[in-house]
Design a protein around this motif. Structure first.
Motif, short mmCIF file in Angstrom:
data_model
loop_
_atom_site.label_atom_id
_atom_site.label_comp_id
_atom_site.label_asym_id
_atom_site.label_seq_id
_atom_site.Cartn_x
_atom_site.Cartn_y
_atom_site.Cartn_z
N ALA A 33 11.45 -18.85 -31.57
CA ALA A 33 11.48 -17.94 -32.72
C ALA A 33 12.77 -17.14 -32.74
N ALA A 34 13.23 -16.72 -31.55
CA ALA A 34 14.48 -15.95 -31.47
C ALA A 34 15.67 -16.82 -31.88
N GLY A 69 21.74 -8.49 -38.89
CA GLY A 69 20.77 -8.36 -37.82
C GLY A 69 19.40 -7.91 -38.29
N GLU A 70 19.34 -7.05 -39.31
CA GLU A 70 18.06 -6.55 -39.80
C GLU A 70 17.21 -7.69 -40.37
N GLY A 71 17.85 -8.58 -41.09
CA GLY A 71 17.13 -9.73 -41.61
C GLY A 71 16.63 -10.64 -40.51
N PHE A 105 13.13 -9.65 -39.06
CA PHE A 105 12.03 -10.19 -39.87
C PHE A 105 11.84 -11.67 -39.59
N LEU A 106 12.93 -12.42 -39.51
CA LEU A 106 12.84 -13.86 -39.29
C LEU A 106 12.30 -14.19 -37.91
N PHE A 107 12.50 -13.31 -36.94
CA PHE A 107 11.90 -13.52 -35.63
C PHE A 107 10.37 -13.47 -35.74
N GLY A 108 9.86 -12.46 -36.46
CA GLY A 108 8.41 -12.39 -36.67
C GLY A 108 7.89 -13.58 -37.43
N LEU A 109 8.61 -13.99 -38.47
CA LEU A 109 8.20 -15.16 -39.25
C LEU A 109 8.26 -16.42 -38.39
#
Length: 297
Positions: free
Chosen positions: A202-203, A216-218, A221-225
């Motif tokens: 995921a990372a 980085g902020e986006g 979110f993509l890590f959680g997704l």
């Protein structure tokens, strides 16, 4: 029933977690989502793991060749995307598309031929019909939730402004599903254990968006997704849970929302060619496996 190949609790608990995670998109800030969802998945894994070590079996065997190939293909894909979107840019459409397309094809063909070379079945990549009923039902439910939150009632622009984007989303979704979920996650989990494999995959999924020039902020979110997608594929081991509905829908909405991607009708043919090369790679890999099986028989 347990998650395929694990003792981390019954399937229904993880299916409910997936539904809750998708529903939370409607109420959580995207950055908060990227932090809360992975934490909740870890808590559920610990609570249902019956005290087993998070890393996996104490006898976990690290396949150094697997890890080296994962690293090499990942770096190659990220570099190709980075060159496409920050070097060629929209000022050089041909160079951008060729570089981008090469990265997409490499992300599918590389794992397929490496898997075949190691004598492993393509089911390792989620490319099979096993569990297809569960995958289709779960994928449809998750995609329906995502559609209701993002695209229901969305005023689509003129067809030329969204149809090419949809075809691109289908193509990119196929690449991400096979490469990150079928290949990277599977091989990392085999060497490092289920939970570290999911977290690291995921990372890497989030970090690869640096190739698109994302902030980085986006990526938080993509890590959680990415964790949501990783759990879904671990649950049924079939790419149909994510593609062709869930991941393309998310990408399609994001591209529409950004509003700065303009593709001509001709782009449909380009992405169709890329998708065709991906399908050809899978077909050739399956054919080679069948030939090897006949020789052994």
């Amino acid at each position: 029933m347990k998650i395929a190949g694990t003792d981390n609790g019954p399937k229904w608990m993880w299916a409910l977690w997936l539904v809750a995670a998708m529903l939370s998109l409607a109420v959580l800030d995207l950055t908060v989502f990227g932090l809360v969802i992975p934490a909740s998945a870890l808590v559920l894994a610990v609570l249902t793991g019956r005290g087993r070590r998070l890393r996996g079996s104490a006898r976990q065997t690290v396949d150094k060749l697997d890890l080296a190939v994962v690293a090499a293909l990942y770096l190659a894909v990220v570099v190709l995307f980075r060159v496409a979107f920050t070097v060629f840019t929209a000022a050089n459409v041909l160079g951008l598309f060729l570089c981008f397309g090469a990265g997409l094809v490499l992300g599918v063909a590389g794992p397929v031929f490496y898997t075949v070379r190691r004598g492993r079945p393509l089911s390792d990549l989620g490319l099979w019909l096993g569990n297809w009923q569960e995958a289709v039902v779960l994928g449809f439910v998750l995609a329906a939730i995502q559609f209701a939150i993002t695209l229901w009632g969305y005023a689509l622009p003129a067809p030329v402004d969204w149809v090419p984007l949809l075809v691109m989303s289908l193509t990119v979704g196929a690449f991400e599903t096979v490469f990150f979920r079928g290949f990277v996650q599977t091989r990392l989990s085999a060497s490092l254990g289920r939970i570290p494999g999911i977290a690291l995959a995921a990372a890497l999924y989030a970090a690869y968006h640096v190739g698109y020039g994302m902030s980085g902020e986006g990526m938080v979110f993509l890590f959680g997704l990415g964790v949501v997608y990783a759990v879904a594929i671990a649950l049924v081991r079939n790419i149909l849970v994510l593609w062709p509905l869930l991941t393309p829908l998310g990408s399609f909405f994001n591209n529409l929302n950004i509003g700065d991607i303009e593709l001509p009708w001709e782009a449909i043919l380009g992405f169709a060619d890329v998708l065709g090369l991906m399908v050809a790679a899978v077909w050739l890999g399956r054919r080679r496996l069948r030939k090897a099986a006949r020789r052994q028989a």
